[in-house]
Design an enzyme around this catalytic site. Structure first.
Site, PDB file in Angstrom:
ATOM      1  N   GLU A   1      -2.450  -1.066  43.659  1.00 25.07           N
ATOM      2  CA  GLU A   1      -2.291   0.372  43.919  1.00 25.07           C
ATOM      3  C   GLU A   1      -3.489   1.236  43.509  1.00 25.07           C
ATOM      4  O   GLU A   1      -3.418   1.984  42.535  1.00 25.07           O
ATOM      5  CB  GLU A   1      -1.002   0.869  43.248  1.00 25.07           C
ATOM      6  CG  GLU A   1       0.222   0.138  43.803  1.00 25.07           C
ATOM      7  CD  GLU A   1       1.561   0.743  43.388  1.00 25.07           C
ATOM      8  OE1 GLU A   1       1.574   1.695  42.585  1.00 25.07           O
ATOM      9  OE2 GLU A   1       2.598   0.267  43.891  1.00 25.07           O
TER      10      GLU A   1
ATOM     11  N   GLU B   1       4.831  -5.907  47.101  1.00 24.01           N
ATOM     12  CA  GLU B   1       5.650  -5.409  45.988  1.00 24.01           C
ATOM     13  C   GLU B   1       6.719  -4.452  46.491  1.00 24.01           C
ATOM     14  O   GLU B   1       6.460  -3.608  47.348  1.00 24.01           O
ATOM     15  CB  GLU B   1       4.798  -4.685  44.936  1.00 24.01           C
ATOM     16  CG  GLU B   1       5.585  -4.420  43.647  1.00 24.01           C
ATOM     17  CD  GLU B   1       4.813  -3.561  42.642  1.00 24.01           C
ATOM     18  OE1 GLU B   1       3.666  -3.915  42.303  1.00 24.01           O
ATOM     19  OE2 GLU B   1       5.373  -2.535  42.211  1.00 24.01           O
TER      20      GLU B   1
END
Ligand SMILES: *[C@@H]1O[C@H](CO)[C@@H](O)[C@H](O)[C@H]1NC(C)=O
Ligand SMILES: *[C@@H]1O[C@H](CO)[C@@H](O)[C@H](O)[C@H]1NC(C)=O
Ligand SMILES: *[C@@H]1O[C@H](CO)[C@@H](O)[C@H](O)[C@H]1NC(C)=O
Ligand SMILES: *[C@@H]1O[C@H](CO)[C@@H](O)[C@H](O)[C@H]1NC(C)=O
Ligand SMILES: *[C@@H]1O[C@H](CO)[C@@H](O)[C@H](O)[C@H]1NC(C)=O
Ligand SMILES: *[C@@H]1O[C@H](CO)[C@@H](O)[C@H](O)[C@H]1NC(C)=O
Ligand SMILES: *[C@@H]1O[C@H](CO)[C@@H](O)[C@H](O)[C@H]1NC(C)=O
Ligand SMILES: *[C@@H]1O[C@H](CO)[C@@H](O)[C@H](O)[C@H]1NC(C)=O
Length: 519
Positions: free
Chosen positions: A258, A359
């Site tokens: 991220e 994820e």
């Protein structure tokens, strides 16, 4: 089975079901549809085996809000298609083909190993088996954090000595040896070594970052592609070397978790320009130069859908960076804000790069234990990702505690397996079954095929996706997210025009399997 056993079974007509362990329900008091399945050292429900299907046999597995959990029945193909105007027709046509599956799995976080270590050894084995073993849901991938994440007990890197550009003080930690390596090895064992592992760093060590801390907002220090970038590349390389020395080799990596994250835990921002420079100047050349890492698949982005198109375009439009890119990783948070068709846009722009969801999780809540709506959130997202070129799907923590942790910043979430350290049991949450409806049969190299749905309107809350598998089965996976309506599906195999009728009840997921006649 002996002839006598078969005869006995036919007479009693119960052997098939009696042989398979079914869910022992734990119902949250006052909430009748909050159902978990209890597993201990000697008992855990299993995925009912497919067995050998006759040419007209269609195996149907269902899970539902009412408490079905991989409930298996067999229906028969009739010879002609009875297509009435009202029924929803679902036609599988395996002459039209799309992406191949890489795999389904979840992450070997510190929290996972910490929780498993609280259970008796025999119960740990049952939990690992539930994911990777016979009777389990056939997981084929595993994500491994490089050092700590928020799902650790504390913040740590593999080298906290400031200015150690040669990474002389790099070392694995107790967490690797206590929480990660034993369970990764067990998963390797249970999958005959076939599990595909991929790594992810959440941040570089603090001294490499502009804010001098693994935690909080900051990027890599210094000139883009310069000394600090090289140190971060070496930091990742040493992880593969150390795990290799412990008998664990990796299939892939994501460059950074991220890069847009604004979390309060271990994060690091990295623009697409920075990630491209890091790939072409530092990480790519270093990995390709070692026999341990030269074949590792490199995935970029590893963040939410909203930014995936521009981020991947920027990196891949640089040919010196693009040559190191194998795939594009994507997370599911905020998916409701961006259409899944953006993944098809990414695929069309870069058809030679795969797309892998890496994820997903739902957040912890007071009544999360047994909450079936989370299973349908998963099935909806998985099906719509698969319809748009995703090559698998990766859940977050494999095992958490009833609070949804441990998590050192209190960012608690749900997981498919929740331990009870007091009783030495664990509970299977509804999302375990959601994952299993896909992971069990969509083994690596399964290929998506056309599954056309007729008499369907978008507001029907019905999703479908079809595959052929390497062991010559055809698979249709459907979910019905309606609160009350049962749909009667007319399933047609275009290769034979054989058809059968299957009821898909409210708030349920169904996996339908039959032989591939052309096999
Ligand atoms: C394990 O679960 C089974 C099924 O519920 C039960 O019969 C058995 O007593 C349990 N064993 C222990 C040690 O709790
Ligand atoms: C690294 O960790 C291993 C295993 O814990 C230990 O034996 C070794 O001494 C450590 N090396 C350094 C440089 O700290
Ligand atoms: C691998 O599995 C076999 C069979 O269950 C077992 O005997 C062996 O100890 C396992 N090895 C490891 C490293 O877990
Ligand atoms: C986070 O850091 C990046 C660069 O490291 C910067 O562009 C961004 O504005 C920062 N965000 C916040 C909220 O401080
Ligand atoms: C590749 O490895 C060789 C020998 O280990 C080394 O001399 C060379 O500098 C390395 N090249 C890169 C790009 O890392
Ligand atoms: C992507 O880039 C285009 C062109 O630079 C820009 O117009 C668009 O707003 C960007 N989209 C996002 C989601 O950042
Ligand atoms: C764990 O087991 C204990 C003892 O049976 C029970 O009181 C507790 O509610 C269980 N925890 C959860 C989260 O179910
Ligand atoms: C199946 O039915 C369709 C429509 O009636 C027809 O066009 C097609 O040839 C049939 N295929 C087979 C294999 O019988």
């Amino acid at each position: 089975m002996s002839r006598w056993t078969v005869l006995f079974c036919v007479l009693l007509a119960v052997c098939a079901s009696a042989a398979v362990k079914t869910c022992v329900q734990k119902v949250t008091p006052g909430l009748s549809q909050r159902i978990q399945c209890v597993c201990n050292a000697t008992y855990c429900d299993e995925f009912p085996p497919l067995g050998t299907l006759g040419d007209d046999d269609v195996a149907v597995y269902k899970s539902s809000i009412d408490g079905k959990r991989f409930e298996r029945t067999t229906v028969k193909f009739g010879s002609t298609a009875a297509r009435s105007a009202k029924t929803i027709t679902v036609t599988l046509d395996d002459t039209v083909r799309y992406q191949h599956i890489i795999g389904f799995g979840a992450a070997f976080t510190d929290a996972t190993g910490y929780n498993l270590n609280k259970l008796p050894q025999a119960v740990r084995d049952v939990a690992m088996n539930a994911y990777f073993g016979e009777g389990g849901i056939g997981y084929s991938t595993g994500r491994v954090p490089i050092a700590s994440t928020d799902f650790s007990l504390t913040k740590y890197s593999y080298d906290d000595v400031a200015g150690d550009f040669a990474l002389k003080n790099w070392n694995l930690t107790n967490e690797d040896f206590q929480y990660k390596i034993p369970y990764i090895k067990q998963a390797q064992n249970l999958t005959n070594g076939e599990i595909k592992l991929f790594s992810t760093p959440w941040s570089a060590p603090g001294w490499m970052k502009t804010n001098n801390d693994m935690q909080g907002n900051g990027t890599i220090k210094g000139e883009v592609g310069g000394d600090y970038y090289q140190a971060f590349a070496l930091y990742q390389y040493k992880f593969f070397e150390a795990y290799h020395n412990n008998g664990i080799d990796f299939w892939g990596l994501t460059v950074l978790n991220e890069p847009f994250s604004q979390g309060t835990w271990q994060i690091m921002t990295l623009s697409a320009q920075q990630e491209a420079a890091f790939l072409k100047n530092n990480l790519g050349p270093l990995l390709k130069n070692s026999s341990i890492t030269k074949d590792i698949k490199i995935m970029i982005h590893d963040d939410q859908r909203d930014a995936i198109f521009n981020y991947s375009n920027t990196i891949i439009s640089d040919p010196d960076a693009a040559k190191y890119v194998d795939g594009i990783a994507v997370h599911w948070y905020m998916d409701e804000q961006t259409s899944p068709t953006i993944l098809t846009d990414v695929h069309n722009a870069h058809p030679d790069k795969f797309i892998l969801p890496t994820e997903a999780c739902t957040y912890a809540a007071k009544d999360m234990l047994g909450d079936w709506s989370r299973a349908l959130q998963y099935s909806y997202d998985i099906i719509t990702d698969l319809q748009n070129w995703a090559t698998g799907w990766t859940d977050w923590n494999l095992v958490l505690d009833p609070q949804g942790g441990p998590n050192w910043v209190g960012n608690y979430v749900d997981a498919p397996l929740i331990i009870n350290a007091t009783t030495g049991e664990f509970y299977k949450q509804p999302i375990y079954y959601a994952m299993g409806h896909f992971s069990k049969f969509l083994q690596p190299l399964s290929q998506r095929v056309s599954l056309k749905i007729e008499n369907y309107i978008a507001t029907d809350y019905l999703e479908v996706v079809g595959f052929v598998t390497p062991d010559h089965h055809r698979v249709a996976i459907l979910d019905n997210r309606q609160a009350a309506a049962t749909y009667t599906i007319n399933l047609v195999d275009a290769a034979t025009n054989k058809t059968t009728s299957i009821d898909i009840e409210p708030r349920s997921i169904a996996t339908i399997v039959w032989n591939s006649p052309s096999a």
